[in-house]
Design a protein around this motif. Structure first.
Motif, PDB file in Angstrom:
ATOM      1  N   CYS A 286      39.847   1.322  53.259  1.00 21.54           N
ATOM      2  CA  CYS A 286      38.771   1.158  54.248  1.00 21.54           C
ATOM      3  C   CYS A 286      37.422   1.181  53.530  1.00 21.54           C
ATOM      4  O   CYS A 286      37.226   1.951  52.589  1.00 21.54           O
ATOM      5  CB  CYS A 286      38.835   2.296  55.266  1.00 21.54           C
ATOM      6  SG  CYS A 286      37.662   2.130  56.612  1.00 21.54           S
TER       7      CYS A 286
ATOM      8  N   LYS B 114      35.267   7.979  62.646  1.00 20.70           N
ATOM      9  CA  LYS B 114      35.281   6.683  63.338  1.00 20.70           C
ATOM     10  C   LYS B 114      36.633   6.000  63.152  1.00 20.70           C
ATOM     11  O   LYS B 114      37.142   5.344  64.061  1.00 20.70           O
ATOM     12  CB  LYS B 114      34.160   5.778  62.798  1.00 20.70           C
ATOM     13  CG  LYS B 114      32.781   6.179  63.264  1.00 20.70           C
ATOM     14  CD  LYS B 114      31.791   5.052  63.009  1.00 20.70           C
ATOM     15  CE  LYS B 114      30.724   5.024  64.082  1.00 20.70           C
ATOM     16  NZ  LYS B 114      29.818   3.889  63.950  1.00 20.70           N
ATOM     17  N   TRP B 115      37.181   6.131  61.972  1.00 24.09           N
ATOM     18  CA  TRP B 115      38.492   5.537  61.657  1.00 24.09           C
ATOM     19  C   TRP B 115      39.561   6.125  62.577  1.00 24.09           C
ATOM     20  O   TRP B 115      40.394   5.407  63.128  1.00 24.09           O
ATOM     21  CB  TRP B 115      38.792   5.813  60.185  1.00 24.09           C
ATOM     22  CG  TRP B 115      40.114   5.375  59.690  1.00 24.09           C
ATOM     23  CD1 TRP B 115      40.534   4.096  59.485  1.00 24.09           C
ATOM     24  CD2 TRP B 115      41.205   6.221  59.316  1.00 24.09           C
ATOM     25  NE1 TRP B 115      41.812   4.086  59.012  1.00 24.09           N
ATOM     26  CE2 TRP B 115      42.248   5.376  58.893  1.00 24.09           C
ATOM     27  CE3 TRP B 115      41.392   7.599  59.296  1.00 24.09           C
ATOM     28  CZ2 TRP B 115      43.471   5.882  58.461  1.00 24.09           C
ATOM     29  CZ3 TRP B 115      42.598   8.105  58.867  1.00 24.09           C
ATOM     30  CH2 TRP B 115      43.624   7.243  58.451  1.00 24.09           C
ATOM     31  N   ARG B 116      39.486   7.464  62.785  1.00 21.12           N
ATOM     32  CA  ARG B 116      40.464   8.111  63.679  1.00 21.12           C
ATOM     33  C   ARG B 116      40.359   7.564  65.100  1.00 21.12           C
ATOM     34  O   ARG B 116      41.333   7.493  65.826  1.00 21.12           O
ATOM     35  CB  ARG B 116      40.229   9.626  63.714  1.00 21.12           C
ATOM     36  CG  ARG B 116      40.672  10.298  62.427  1.00 21.12           C
ATOM     37  CD  ARG B 116      40.624  11.815  62.551  1.00 21.12           C
ATOM     38  NE  ARG B 116      40.903  12.429  61.262  1.00 21.12           N
ATOM     39  CZ  ARG B 116      40.160  13.370  60.696  1.00 21.12           C
ATOM     40  NH1 ARG B 116      39.111  13.857  61.322  1.00 21.12           N
ATOM     41  NH2 ARG B 116      40.485  13.857  59.518  1.00 21.12           N
TER      42      ARG B 116
ATOM     43  N   ILE C  75      33.738  -0.069  58.307  1.00 20.06           N
ATOM     44  CA  ILE C  75      33.164   0.900  59.251  1.00 20.06           C
ATOM     45  C   ILE C  75      31.672   1.034  58.988  1.00 20.06           C
ATOM     46  O   ILE C  75      31.245   1.243  57.847  1.00 20.06           O
ATOM     47  CB  ILE C  75      33.881   2.266  59.161  1.00 20.06           C
ATOM     48  CG1 ILE C  75      35.337   2.106  59.613  1.00 20.06           C
ATOM     49  CG2 ILE C  75      33.155   3.312  60.010  1.00 20.06           C
ATOM     50  CD1 ILE C  75      36.128   3.382  59.691  1.00 20.06           C
TER      51      ILE C  75
ATOM     52  N   PHE D 260      35.899   0.265  64.441  1.00 16.69           N
ATOM     53  CA  PHE D 260      35.644  -0.585  63.275  1.00 16.69           C
ATOM     54  C   PHE D 260      34.487  -1.535  63.540  1.00 16.69           C
ATOM     55  O   PHE D 260      34.177  -1.842  64.699  1.00 16.69           O
ATOM     56  CB  PHE D 260      36.909  -1.359  62.905  1.00 16.69           C
ATOM     57  CG  PHE D 260      38.064  -0.433  62.608  1.00 16.69           C
ATOM     58  CD1 PHE D 260      37.995   0.447  61.535  1.00 16.69           C
ATOM     59  CD2 PHE D 260      39.197  -0.423  63.413  1.00 16.69           C
ATOM     60  CE1 PHE D 260      39.038   1.318  61.266  1.00 16.69           C
ATOM     61  CE2 PHE D 260      40.241   0.447  63.146  1.00 16.69           C
ATOM     62  CZ  PHE D 260      40.160   1.323  62.069  1.00 16.69           C
TER      63      PHE D 260
ATOM     64  N   PHE E 262      38.928   5.843  51.143  1.00 17.33           N
ATOM     65  CA  PHE E 262      37.749   5.142  51.641  1.00 17.33           C
ATOM     66  C   PHE E 262      36.780   4.945  50.477  1.00 17.33           C
ATOM     67  O   PHE E 262      36.611   5.854  49.665  1.00 17.33           O
ATOM     68  CB  PHE E 262      37.011   5.983  52.696  1.00 17.33           C
ATOM     69  CG  PHE E 262      37.738   6.159  53.998  1.00 17.33           C
ATOM     70  CD1 PHE E 262      38.888   6.928  54.071  1.00 17.33           C
ATOM     71  CD2 PHE E 262      37.240   5.580  55.157  1.00 17.33           C
ATOM     72  CE1 PHE E 262      39.549   7.108  55.279  1.00 17.33           C
ATOM     73  CE2 PHE E 262      37.893   5.751  56.370  1.00 17.33           C
ATOM     74  CZ  PHE E 262      39.055   6.516  56.429  1.00 17.33           C
TER      75      PHE E 262
ATOM     76  N   ASP F 237      41.250  10.689  53.704  1.00 17.87           N
ATOM     77  CA  ASP F 237      41.139  10.806  55.163  1.00 17.87           C
ATOM     78  C   ASP F 237      41.152  12.248  55.663  1.00 17.87           C
ATOM     79  O   ASP F 237      41.281  12.491  56.858  1.00 17.87           O
ATOM     80  CB  ASP F 237      42.222   9.969  55.856  1.00 17.87           C
ATOM     81  CG  ASP F 237      43.613  10.329  55.378  1.00 17.87           C
ATOM     82  OD1 ASP F 237      43.748  11.323  54.637  1.00 17.87           O
ATOM     83  OD2 ASP F 237      44.568   9.617  55.738  1.00 17.87           O
TER      84      ASP F 237
END
Ligand code: KG4
Ligand code: ZN
Length: 336
Positions: A75, A318-320, A107, A324, A3, A20
Protein backbone atom coordinates in the motif's frame (compact mmCIF):
# COMPACT_ATOMS: atom_id res chain seq x y z
CA UNK A 1 1.65 -6.11 5.00
CA UNK A 2 4.01 -3.18 4.34
CA UNK A 3 3.14 0.45 3.70
CA UNK A 4 5.39 3.00 2.00
CA UNK A 5 4.51 6.60 2.94
CA UNK A 6 5.67 9.88 1.38
CA UNK A 7 5.77 13.43 2.77
CA UNK A 8 6.66 16.48 0.65
CA UNK A 9 4.31 19.17 1.97
CA UNK A 10 6.90 21.79 2.91
CA UNK A 11 10.70 21.71 3.16
CA UNK A 12 11.31 18.13 4.28
CA UNK A 13 11.44 15.28 1.78
CA UNK A 14 10.48 12.17 3.73
CA UNK A 15 9.65 8.50 3.24
CA UNK A 16 8.81 5.82 5.78
CA UNK A 17 7.99 2.13 5.85
CA UNK A 18 5.62 0.70 8.45
CA UNK A 19 3.55 -2.43 8.83
CA UNK A 20 -0.16 -2.80 9.57
CA UNK A 21 0.28 -2.80 13.39
CA UNK A 22 1.43 -0.01 12.80
CA UNK A 23 5.08 -0.53 13.62
CA UNK A 24 7.56 1.92 12.05
CA UNK A 25 10.41 0.13 10.24
CA UNK A 26 12.12 3.21 8.81
CA UNK A 27 11.67 6.97 8.94
CA UNK A 28 13.97 8.89 6.57
CA UNK A 29 13.92 12.70 6.36
CA UNK A 30 16.02 14.88 4.03
CA UNK A 31 15.84 18.47 5.23
CA UNK A 32 16.13 21.41 2.83
CA UNK A 33 16.84 23.92 5.58
CA UNK A 34 20.19 24.96 4.12
CA UNK A 35 18.61 25.80 0.76
CA UNK A 36 16.07 28.15 2.34
CA UNK A 37 18.20 29.68 5.11
CA UNK A 38 19.46 32.64 3.12
CA UNK A 39 15.87 33.62 2.29
CA UNK A 40 14.87 33.33 5.99
CA UNK A 41 11.83 31.29 5.00
CA UNK A 42 10.75 28.43 2.75
CA UNK A 43 10.71 29.36 -0.97
CA UNK A 44 7.97 27.22 -2.58
CA UNK A 45 9.59 26.83 -6.01
CA UNK A 46 12.94 25.84 -4.50
CA UNK A 47 11.16 23.37 -2.17
CA UNK A 48 9.35 21.66 -5.06
CA UNK A 49 12.51 21.30 -7.13
CA UNK A 50 14.46 19.92 -4.18
CA UNK A 51 11.71 17.34 -3.52
CA UNK A 52 12.03 16.25 -7.13
CA UNK A 53 15.77 15.70 -6.68
CA UNK A 54 15.56 14.07 -3.24
CA UNK A 55 12.46 11.91 -3.28
CA UNK A 56 13.68 8.80 -5.09
CA UNK A 57 16.93 8.52 -3.05
CA UNK A 58 14.91 9.05 0.16
CA UNK A 59 12.43 6.29 -0.83
CA UNK A 60 15.34 4.03 -1.66
CA UNK A 61 16.94 4.64 1.72
CA UNK A 62 13.65 4.09 3.58
CA UNK A 63 13.17 0.72 1.87
CA UNK A 64 16.76 -0.35 2.53
CA UNK A 65 16.64 0.67 6.20
CA UNK A 66 13.41 -1.24 6.65
CA UNK A 67 14.84 -4.20 4.75
CA UNK A 68 11.73 -4.26 2.58
CA UNK A 69 11.78 -4.62 -1.22
CA UNK A 70 9.63 -2.35 -3.34
CA UNK A 71 7.73 -5.33 -4.75
CA UNK A 72 6.75 -6.34 -1.20
CA UNK A 73 5.03 -3.00 -0.51
CA UNK A 74 1.27 -3.56 -0.32
CA UNK A 75 0.00 0.00 0.00
CA UNK A 76 1.21 3.55 -0.80
CA UNK A 77 0.31 6.44 1.52
CA UNK A 78 0.89 10.12 0.84
CA UNK A 79 0.23 13.43 2.57
CA UNK A 80 -1.80 15.26 -0.09
CA UNK A 81 -3.03 18.15 2.12
CA UNK A 82 -2.34 20.78 3.41
CA UNK A 83 0.93 22.37 2.29
CA UNK A 84 2.69 24.13 -0.57
CA UNK A 85 0.94 22.97 -3.72
CA UNK A 86 4.06 22.51 -5.87
CA UNK A 87 5.77 20.62 -3.06
CA UNK A 88 2.74 18.40 -2.36
CA UNK A 89 2.40 17.59 -6.06
CA UNK A 90 5.82 15.93 -6.13
CA UNK A 91 4.83 13.45 -3.41
CA UNK A 92 1.33 12.92 -4.77
CA UNK A 93 2.59 12.26 -8.32
CA UNK A 94 5.23 9.83 -7.09
CA UNK A 95 2.69 8.03 -4.88
CA UNK A 96 0.22 7.63 -7.77
CA UNK A 97 2.99 6.37 -10.02
CA UNK A 98 4.07 3.81 -7.41
CA UNK A 99 0.49 2.65 -6.79
CA UNK A 100 -0.04 2.10 -10.52
CA UNK A 101 3.31 0.41 -11.07
CA UNK A 102 2.94 -1.92 -8.07
CA UNK A 103 -0.81 -2.43 -8.57
CA UNK A 104 -1.48 -1.62 -4.91
CA UNK A 105 -3.98 0.71 -3.22
CA UNK A 106 -3.28 4.41 -2.65
CA UNK A 107 -4.23 6.19 0.57
CA UNK A 108 -4.43 9.98 0.96
CA UNK A 109 -3.52 11.25 4.41
CA UNK A 110 -4.06 14.67 5.95
CA UNK A 111 -0.74 16.03 7.22
CA UNK A 112 -2.34 17.75 10.23
CA UNK A 113 -4.20 14.61 11.32
CA UNK A 114 -0.88 12.79 10.99
CA UNK A 115 0.83 15.25 13.38
CA UNK A 116 -1.71 14.22 16.04
CA UNK A 117 -1.48 10.55 15.10
CA UNK A 118 2.28 10.79 15.81
CA UNK A 119 1.30 10.86 19.50
CA UNK A 120 -0.66 7.62 19.10
CA UNK A 121 2.28 6.08 17.28
CA UNK A 122 4.76 7.10 20.00
CA UNK A 123 2.46 6.08 22.85
CA UNK A 124 1.82 2.63 21.36
CA UNK A 125 -1.70 2.71 22.80
CA UNK A 126 -4.99 4.47 22.26
CA UNK A 127 -4.94 8.22 22.95
CA UNK A 128 -8.44 9.04 21.73
CA UNK A 129 -10.70 10.85 22.42
CA UNK A 130 -8.42 13.83 23.00
CA UNK A 131 -7.78 17.47 22.29
CA UNK A 132 -5.34 17.55 19.37
CA UNK A 133 -3.03 20.56 19.08
CA UNK A 134 -0.76 21.11 16.07
CA UNK A 135 1.75 23.91 16.47
CA UNK A 136 4.17 24.24 13.57
CA UNK A 137 5.58 26.64 10.99
CA UNK A 138 2.37 26.47 8.98
CA UNK A 139 -0.32 25.75 11.57
CA UNK A 140 -1.55 26.55 15.05
CA UNK A 141 -4.78 24.65 15.37
CA UNK A 142 -6.88 22.86 17.99
CA UNK A 143 -9.19 19.88 17.38
CA UNK A 144 -11.63 17.73 19.26
CA UNK A 145 -10.45 14.27 18.12
CA UNK A 146 -13.06 11.53 18.56
CA UNK A 147 -10.72 9.00 17.03
CA UNK A 148 -7.74 9.04 14.68
CA UNK A 149 -9.88 10.04 11.69
CA UNK A 150 -12.74 11.99 13.23
CA UNK A 151 -11.64 15.51 14.11
CA UNK A 152 -13.72 18.61 14.76
CA UNK A 153 -11.98 21.95 14.38
CA UNK A 154 -12.07 23.96 17.62
CA UNK A 155 -10.07 26.94 16.40
CA UNK A 156 -6.83 28.13 14.90
CA UNK A 157 -4.73 31.14 14.08
CA UNK A 158 -6.15 34.13 12.27
CA UNK A 159 -2.81 35.12 10.82
CA UNK A 160 0.71 33.78 11.48
CA UNK A 161 1.32 30.30 12.84
CA UNK A 162 3.34 30.14 16.08
CA UNK A 163 6.41 28.66 14.34
CA UNK A 164 6.16 31.31 11.65
CA UNK A 165 6.25 33.99 14.39
CA UNK A 166 9.42 32.37 15.77
CA UNK A 167 10.95 32.45 12.28
CA UNK A 168 10.01 36.11 11.74
CA UNK A 169 11.18 37.23 15.19
CA UNK A 170 14.46 35.39 14.63
CA UNK A 171 14.90 37.40 11.43
CA UNK A 172 14.14 40.67 13.29
CA UNK A 173 16.70 39.75 15.96
CA UNK A 174 19.28 38.70 13.35
CA UNK A 175 19.33 35.10 14.57
CA UNK A 176 18.98 33.10 11.32
CA UNK A 177 16.57 30.42 10.06
CA UNK A 178 14.74 28.32 11.17
CA UNK A 179 13.92 30.63 14.04
CA UNK A 180 12.59 28.25 16.68
CA UNK A 181 15.80 26.66 17.94
CA UNK A 182 17.82 29.91 17.83
CA UNK A 183 15.15 31.96 19.60
CA UNK A 184 14.87 29.22 22.24
CA UNK A 185 18.64 29.31 22.82
CA UNK A 186 18.71 33.11 22.97
CA UNK A 187 15.69 33.20 25.29
CA UNK A 188 17.45 30.95 27.80
CA UNK A 189 19.72 33.92 28.71
CA UNK A 190 16.97 36.52 28.79
CA UNK A 191 14.37 37.88 31.19
CA UNK A 192 10.87 36.79 30.08
CA UNK A 193 9.37 39.73 32.01
CA UNK A 194 11.60 42.40 30.47
CA UNK A 195 8.94 43.38 27.91
CA UNK A 196 5.18 43.06 28.30
CA UNK A 197 4.28 41.86 24.80
CA UNK A 198 0.63 41.38 23.68
CA UNK A 199 -1.08 38.04 24.33
CA UNK A 200 -3.95 37.94 21.82
CA UNK A 201 -7.20 36.21 22.82
CA UNK A 202 -5.69 35.28 26.21
CA UNK A 203 -8.78 36.20 28.21
CA UNK A 204 -11.21 35.32 25.44
CA UNK A 205 -13.08 32.00 25.45
CA UNK A 206 -12.73 31.67 21.66
CA UNK A 207 -10.08 29.13 20.80
CA UNK A 208 -8.32 31.42 18.38
CA UNK A 209 -4.79 32.71 18.02
CA UNK A 210 -3.08 35.72 16.49
CA UNK A 211 0.68 36.11 16.41
CA UNK A 212 1.25 38.85 13.85
CA UNK A 213 0.70 41.61 16.44
CA UNK A 214 3.21 39.97 18.77
CA UNK A 215 5.80 39.85 16.01
CA UNK A 216 5.16 43.52 15.15
CA UNK A 217 5.40 44.46 18.85
CA UNK A 218 8.91 42.96 18.95
CA UNK A 219 9.83 44.97 15.85
CA UNK A 220 8.42 48.28 17.18
CA UNK A 221 9.96 47.79 20.62
CA UNK A 222 13.29 47.46 18.93
CA UNK A 223 13.16 50.14 16.26
CA UNK A 224 10.16 52.35 17.02
CA UNK A 225 7.47 52.71 14.38
CA UNK A 226 9.66 54.41 11.76
CA UNK A 227 11.92 51.49 11.07
CA UNK A 228 14.57 51.59 8.43
CA UNK A 229 15.66 48.27 7.01
CA UNK A 230 19.31 49.30 7.33
CA UNK A 231 19.22 49.24 11.13
CA UNK A 232 21.42 46.55 12.63
CA UNK A 233 19.82 43.79 14.74
CA UNK A 234 20.17 44.07 18.52
CA UNK A 235 22.86 42.30 20.48
CA UNK A 236 23.70 41.20 24.02
CA UNK A 237 21.20 41.31 26.86
CA UNK A 238 18.62 43.30 24.87
CA UNK A 239 18.43 40.56 22.26
CA UNK A 240 18.10 37.83 24.90
CA UNK A 241 15.40 39.79 26.76
CA UNK A 242 13.42 40.37 23.55
CA UNK A 243 13.65 36.66 22.68
CA UNK A 244 12.65 35.55 26.19
CA UNK A 245 9.74 38.00 26.45
CA UNK A 246 8.48 37.07 22.97
CA UNK A 247 8.67 33.35 23.74
CA UNK A 248 6.90 33.79 27.07
CA UNK A 249 4.05 35.76 25.46
CA UNK A 250 3.62 33.14 22.70
CA UNK A 251 3.68 30.20 25.13
CA UNK A 252 1.32 31.84 27.64
CA UNK A 253 -1.25 31.92 24.85
CA UNK A 254 -0.53 28.38 23.54
CA UNK A 255 -0.80 26.82 26.99
CA UNK A 256 -3.87 28.82 28.02
CA UNK A 257 -5.71 27.86 24.80
CA UNK A 258 -4.94 24.16 25.38
CA UNK A 259 -6.29 24.48 28.90
CA UNK A 260 -9.43 26.22 27.62
CA UNK A 261 -9.93 23.56 24.93
CA UNK A 262 -9.71 20.82 27.57
CA UNK A 263 -12.15 22.70 29.81
CA UNK A 264 -14.65 23.43 27.03
CA UNK A 265 -14.68 19.88 25.64
CA UNK A 266 -14.38 18.06 28.96
CA UNK A 267 -11.66 15.87 27.41
CA UNK A 268 -8.90 14.56 29.70
CA UNK A 269 -6.17 13.95 27.12
CA UNK A 270 -4.05 16.38 25.16
CA UNK A 271 -2.00 15.27 22.11
CA UNK A 272 0.45 17.82 20.73
CA UNK A 273 2.39 17.76 17.46
CA UNK A 274 4.36 19.99 15.09
CA UNK A 275 7.83 21.51 15.06
CA UNK A 276 7.31 24.09 17.84
CA UNK A 277 6.81 21.33 20.42
CA UNK A 278 10.56 20.69 20.09
CA UNK A 279 10.89 23.73 22.40
CA UNK A 280 11.77 22.58 25.92
CA UNK A 281 10.19 25.60 27.61
CA UNK A 282 6.89 24.87 25.83
CA UNK A 283 7.05 21.20 26.77
CA UNK A 284 7.66 22.11 30.43
CA UNK A 285 4.84 24.64 30.46
CA UNK A 286 2.42 22.12 28.93
CA UNK A 287 3.57 19.41 31.36
CA UNK A 288 2.99 21.76 34.32
CA UNK A 289 -0.48 22.70 33.05
CA UNK A 290 -1.41 19.04 32.40
CA UNK A 291 -0.23 17.98 35.86
CA UNK A 292 -2.20 20.79 37.51
CA UNK A 293 -5.35 20.02 35.52
CA UNK A 294 -4.97 16.26 36.00
CA UNK A 295 -4.97 15.54 32.24
CA UNK A 296 -2.79 13.17 30.28
CA UNK A 297 -0.29 14.83 27.92
CA UNK A 298 1.06 13.09 24.80
CA UNK A 299 4.09 14.57 23.07
CA UNK A 300 5.96 12.61 20.39
CA UNK A 301 9.76 12.45 20.25
CA UNK A 302 11.50 14.90 17.89
CA UNK A 303 11.72 12.38 15.03
CA UNK A 304 7.91 12.19 14.99
CA UNK A 305 7.05 15.80 15.89
CA UNK A 306 8.79 17.68 13.08
CA UNK A 307 7.68 16.83 9.53
CA UNK A 308 8.12 13.16 8.66
CA UNK A 309 6.40 10.35 6.75
CA UNK A 310 6.15 7.82 9.61
CA UNK A 311 3.27 9.75 11.14
CA UNK A 312 1.36 8.94 7.94
CA UNK A 313 0.87 5.53 9.59
CA UNK A 314 -2.56 7.03 10.09
CA UNK A 315 -3.04 5.38 6.68
CA UNK A 316 -3.34 2.04 8.50
CA UNK A 317 -6.55 3.27 10.13
CA UNK A 318 -7.90 4.26 6.69
CA UNK A 319 -6.79 0.94 5.21
CA UNK A 320 -8.76 -0.92 7.91
CA UNK A 321 -11.84 1.08 6.92
CA UNK A 322 -11.20 0.57 3.19
CA UNK A 323 -10.82 4.31 2.59
CA UNK A 324 -8.68 4.32 -0.55
CA UNK A 325 -7.87 7.26 -2.79
CA UNK A 326 -8.66 7.42 -6.53
CA UNK A 327 -5.76 7.56 -8.98
CA UNK A 328 -6.73 11.09 -9.96
CA UNK A 329 -5.95 12.21 -6.40
CA UNK A 330 -4.95 15.86 -6.30
CA UNK A 331 -2.78 17.95 -4.00
CA UNK A 332 -4.91 20.26 -1.85
CA UNK A 333 -2.93 23.21 -0.45
CA UNK A 334 -5.57 24.43 1.98
CA UNK A 335 -6.65 22.73 5.13
CA UNK A 336 -10.26 21.60 4.75
O1 KG4 B 1 6.31 20.86 11.89
P1 KG4 B 1 7.47 21.55 11.27
O2 KG4 B 1 8.77 20.80 11.15
O3 KG4 B 1 7.14 22.03 9.81
C1 KG4 B 1 5.90 22.59 9.47
O4 KG4 B 1 4.99 21.81 9.12
O5 KG4 B 1 5.80 23.82 9.60
O6 KG4 B 1 7.69 22.91 12.09
C2 KG4 B 1 8.68 23.85 11.76
C3 KG4 B 1 8.49 25.06 12.66
C4 KG4 B 1 9.40 26.23 12.28
O7 KG4 B 1 8.63 27.40 12.21
C5 KG4 B 1 10.41 26.28 13.42
O8 KG4 B 1 10.88 27.60 13.69
C6 KG4 B 1 9.60 25.74 14.59
O9 KG4 B 1 8.82 24.70 14.03
N1 KG4 B 1 10.47 25.22 15.64
C7 KG4 B 1 10.52 25.72 16.89
C8 KG4 B 1 11.56 25.01 17.55
N2 KG4 B 1 12.07 24.09 16.69
C9 KG4 B 1 11.39 24.23 15.52
N3 KG4 B 1 9.82 26.69 17.49
C10 KG4 B 1 10.14 26.99 18.77
N4 KG4 B 1 11.12 26.38 19.47
C11 KG4 B 1 11.85 25.39 18.90
N5 KG4 B 1 12.83 24.79 19.60
ZN1 ZN C 1 3.97 19.68 9.68
Amino acid sequence: MYFLALETSCDETAAAVFDDQPQVLSNVVASQQELHARFQGVVPEIAARAHLRNLLPVIDQALRQANVRLKDVGCIAVHNTPGLVGALLVGVSAAKMLAVALQVPLIAVNHIASHIYACRLAAGRDIFPCVGFVVSGGHTVLFHCEDALTMRLLGGTRDDAAGEAFDKVAAILGLGFPGGPVVEREAANGNPKAFDFPRSFLNDPRLEFSFSGLKTAVLYTLHGQNISKAEPPPAGQLRSDLAASFQQAAFDVLVTKCKQALGQTGLRRLAVGGGVIANKALRSALEAMAAKEGVELFVPPMSLSTDNAAMAALAVEKWRRGEFAPLDLDAEPNFL
